[in-house]
Scaffold this motif. Structure first.
Motif, PDB file in Angstrom:
ATOM      1  N   GLU A   1       0.827  -1.207   0.000  1.00 52.05           N
ATOM      2  CA  GLU A   1       0.000   0.000   0.000  1.00 52.05           C
ATOM      3  C   GLU A   1       0.862   1.258   0.000  1.00 52.05           C
ATOM      4  OE1 GLU A   1      -2.323  -3.360   1.700  1.00 52.05           O
ATOM      5  OE2 GLU A   1      -0.383  -2.522   2.213  1.00 52.05           O
ATOM      6  N   LEU A   2       1.918   1.263   0.808  1.00 52.01           N
ATOM      7  CA  LEU A   2       2.796   2.433   0.880  1.00 52.01           C
ATOM      8  C   LEU A   2       3.541   2.639  -0.431  1.00 52.01           C
ATOM      9  CD1 LEU A   2       4.114   2.000   4.510  1.00 52.01           C
ATOM     10  CD2 LEU A   2       2.446   3.668   3.692  1.00 52.01           C
ATOM     11  N   THR A   3       3.963   1.561  -1.071  1.00 50.80           N
ATOM     12  CA  THR A   3       4.621   1.666  -2.381  1.00 50.80           C
ATOM     13  C   THR A   3       3.651   2.247  -3.407  1.00 50.80           C
ATOM     14  OG1 THR A   3       6.090  -0.176  -1.887  1.00 50.80           O
ATOM     15  CG2 THR A   3       5.761   0.364  -4.216  1.00 50.80           C
ATOM     16  N   LEU A   4       2.403   1.784  -3.374  1.00 48.93           N
ATOM     17  CA  LEU A   4       1.378   2.308  -4.274  1.00 48.93           C
ATOM     18  C   LEU A   4       1.212   3.805  -4.072  1.00 48.93           C
ATOM     19  CD1 LEU A   4      -0.906   1.624  -6.350  1.00 48.93           C
ATOM     20  CD2 LEU A   4      -2.415   1.376  -4.371  1.00 48.93           C
ATOM     21  N   LEU A   5       1.135   4.240  -2.818  1.00 47.98           N
ATOM     22  CA  LEU A   5       0.983   5.663  -2.528  1.00 47.98           C
ATOM     23  C   LEU A   5       2.158   6.458  -3.066  1.00 47.98           C
ATOM     24  CD1 LEU A   5      -0.061   8.231  -1.057  1.00 47.98           C
ATOM     25  CD2 LEU A   5       1.488   7.550   0.760  1.00 47.98           C
ATOM     26  N   LEU A   6       3.368   6.056  -2.732  1.00 47.59           N
ATOM     27  CA  LEU A   6       4.536   6.815  -3.163  1.00 47.59           C
ATOM     28  C   LEU A   6       4.627   6.877  -4.680  1.00 47.59           C
ATOM     29  CD1 LEU A   6       7.171   5.704  -0.522  1.00 47.59           C
ATOM     30  CD2 LEU A   6       5.867   7.831  -0.611  1.00 47.59           C
ATOM     31  N   ASN A   7       4.234   5.812  -5.362  1.00 46.21           N
ATOM     32  CA  ASN A   7       4.209   5.832  -6.829  1.00 46.21           C
ATOM     33  C   ASN A   7       3.205   6.855  -7.353  1.00 46.21           C
ATOM     34  OD1 ASN A   7       6.205   3.900  -7.046  1.00 46.21           O
ATOM     35  ND2 ASN A   7       4.775   2.197  -7.312  1.00 46.21           N
ATOM     36  N   HIS A   8       2.022   6.933  -6.708  1.00 51.95           N
ATOM     37  CA  HIS A   8       1.016   7.913  -7.132  1.00 51.95           C
ATOM     38  C   HIS A   8       1.488   9.328  -6.864  1.00 51.95           C
ATOM     39  CE1 HIS A   8      -2.189   5.465  -8.671  1.00 51.95           C
ATOM     40  NE2 HIS A   8      -2.112   4.675  -7.626  1.00 51.95           N
ATOM     41  N   VAL A   9       2.095   9.561  -5.721  1.00 50.85           N
ATOM     42  CA  VAL A   9       2.605  10.902  -5.412  1.00 50.85           C
ATOM     43  C   VAL A   9       3.691  11.279  -6.413  1.00 50.85           C
ATOM     44  CG1 VAL A   9       3.819  12.313  -3.714  1.00 50.85           C
ATOM     45  CG2 VAL A   9       1.982  10.787  -2.973  1.00 50.85           C
ATOM     46  N   PHE A  10       4.598  10.364  -6.710  1.00 51.65           N
ATOM     47  CA  PHE A  10       5.662  10.652  -7.668  1.00 51.65           C
ATOM     48  C   PHE A  10       5.072  10.968  -9.040  1.00 51.65           C
ATOM     49  CE2 PHE A  10       9.486   9.914 -10.209  1.00 51.65           C
ATOM     50  CZ  PHE A  10      10.402  10.639  -9.460  1.00 51.65           C
ATOM     51  N   THR A  11       4.015  10.268  -9.431  1.00 49.53           N
ATOM     52  CA  THR A  11       3.335  10.548 -10.698  1.00 49.53           C
ATOM     53  C   THR A  11       2.763  11.966 -10.692  1.00 49.53           C
ATOM     54  OG1 THR A  11       2.821   8.221 -11.062  1.00 49.53           O
ATOM     55  CG2 THR A  11       1.462   9.825 -12.240  1.00 49.53           C
ATOM     56  N   ILE A  12       2.153  12.355  -9.576  1.00 48.26           N
ATOM     57  CA  ILE A  12       1.627  13.722  -9.448  1.00 48.26           C
ATOM     58  C   ILE A  12       2.763  14.726  -9.645  1.00 48.26           C
ATOM     59  CG2 ILE A  12       0.676  15.427  -7.827  1.00 48.26           C
ATOM     60  CD1 ILE A  12      -0.914  13.054  -6.573  1.00 48.26           C
ATOM     61  N   LEU A  13       3.872  14.490  -8.976  1.00 46.84           N
ATOM     62  CA  LEU A  13       4.990  15.424  -9.049  1.00 46.84           C
ATOM     63  C   LEU A  13       5.531  15.555 -10.469  1.00 46.84           C
ATOM     64  CD1 LEU A  13       7.000  14.519  -5.818  1.00 46.84           C
ATOM     65  CD2 LEU A  13       5.219  16.225  -6.113  1.00 46.84           C
ATOM     66  N   ASN A  14       5.491  14.484 -11.228  1.00 52.64           N
ATOM     67  CA  ASN A  14       6.015  14.525 -12.595  1.00 52.64           C
ATOM     68  C   ASN A  14       5.069  15.191 -13.588  1.00 52.64           C
ATOM     69  OD1 ASN A  14       8.614  13.403 -12.360  1.00 52.64           O
ATOM     70  ND2 ASN A  14       7.720  11.385 -12.088  1.00 52.64           N
ATOM     71  N   GLN A  15       3.812  15.423 -13.193  1.00 50.31           N
ATOM     72  CA  GLN A  15       2.843  16.028 -14.098  1.00 50.31           C
ATOM     73  C   GLN A  15       2.927  17.546 -14.138  1.00 50.31           C
ATOM     74  OE1 GLN A  15       0.895  14.096 -16.099  1.00 50.31           O
ATOM     75  NE2 GLN A  15       2.084  12.447 -15.177  1.00 50.31           N
ATOM     76  N   PHE A  16       3.560  18.142 -13.150  1.00 56.07           N
ATOM     77  CA  PHE A  16       3.563  19.598 -13.030  1.00 56.07           C
ATOM     78  C   PHE A  16       4.989  20.116 -12.898  1.00 56.07           C
ATOM     79  CE2 PHE A  16      -0.378  17.976 -11.295  1.00 56.07           C
ATOM     80  CZ  PHE A  16      -1.320  18.734 -11.978  1.00 56.07           C
ATOM     81  N   LYS A  17       5.206  21.335 -13.386  1.00 57.16           N
ATOM     82  CA  LYS A  17       6.518  21.963 -13.234  1.00 57.16           C
ATOM     83  C   LYS A  17       6.584  22.766 -11.950  1.00 57.16           C
ATOM     84  CE  LYS A  17       7.500  22.081 -18.116  1.00 57.16           C
ATOM     85  NZ  LYS A  17       7.696  22.845 -19.307  1.00 57.16           N
ATOM     86  N   ALA A  18       5.493  23.415 -11.585  1.00 50.47           N
ATOM     87  CA  ALA A  18       5.460  24.242 -10.375  1.00 50.47           C
ATOM     88  C   ALA A  18       4.459  23.629  -9.398  1.00 50.47           C
ATOM     89  CB  ALA A  18       5.053  25.670 -10.718  1.00 50.47           C
ATOM     90  N   PHE A  19       4.972  23.098  -8.308  1.00 47.37           N
ATOM     91  CA  PHE A  19       4.095  22.459  -7.335  1.00 47.37           C
ATOM     92  C   PHE A  19       4.754  22.432  -5.965  1.00 47.37           C
ATOM     93  CE2 PHE A  19       6.653  19.136  -9.270  1.00 47.37           C
ATOM     94  CZ  PHE A  19       7.229  18.542  -8.154  1.00 47.37           C
TER      95      PHE A  19
END
Length: 143
Positions: A17-35
């Motif tokens: 579950e924690l790996t799934l979360l961190l993967n989703h957060v990392f995906t979010i971070l890669n979608q935006f330049k300013a965050f």
């Protein structure tokens, strides 16, 4: 974009579950330049020492995020923490990543004046708290 993410680190949340979360957060971070993404752990209490802010400059450090837990579950502990932490200005998005086996599932009395996106992993029975605006997104560790 400013995102705040509370991570359920109760005993029922494991490495998948924690790996799934961190993967989703990392995906979010890669979608935006300013965050700005704020991440912290919560079990029966908010573990303030885990509060970490990620931006484009340090997003790779997310892989080193340190978890903390006391074993139990009380996601409502996030609500006073969020109110205090963001008293000046709320983030654009507040998320709670949890398996939803918690006292807030189906709650009919707890209110917030901001929406919460519930990222629910491996629990089809979670019911969004009636008086907390927002939405529920289900994830499955088997997928």
């Amino acid at each position: 974009l400013h995102v705040a993410i509370a991570v359920d680190t109760s005993g029922s949340i494991g490495n998948p579950e924690l790996t799934l979360l961190l993967n989703h957060v990392f995906t979010i971070l890669n979608q935006f330049k300013a965050f700005q993404v704020d991440v912290w752990c919560c079990s029966t209490q908010v573990h303030e020492e885990t509060f970490t802010t990620y931006t484009s400059a340090n997003k790779n450090e997310l892989r080193n995020f340190k978890m903390a837990s006391d074993g139990g579950t009380d996601m409502s502990a996030n609500l006073p923490f969020i109110k205090k932490k963001y008293s000046g200005q709320m983030p654009d998005v507040v998320m709670i990543f949890t398996d939803g086996f918690d006292n807030l599932s189906g709650d009919t009395t707890t209110r917030t004046n901001y929406p919460i996106l519930w990222l629910i992993v491996d629990n089809k029975n979670f019911k969004k708290p009636a008086l907390i605006p927002g939405a529920v997104y289900e994830f499955n560790t088997d997928a």
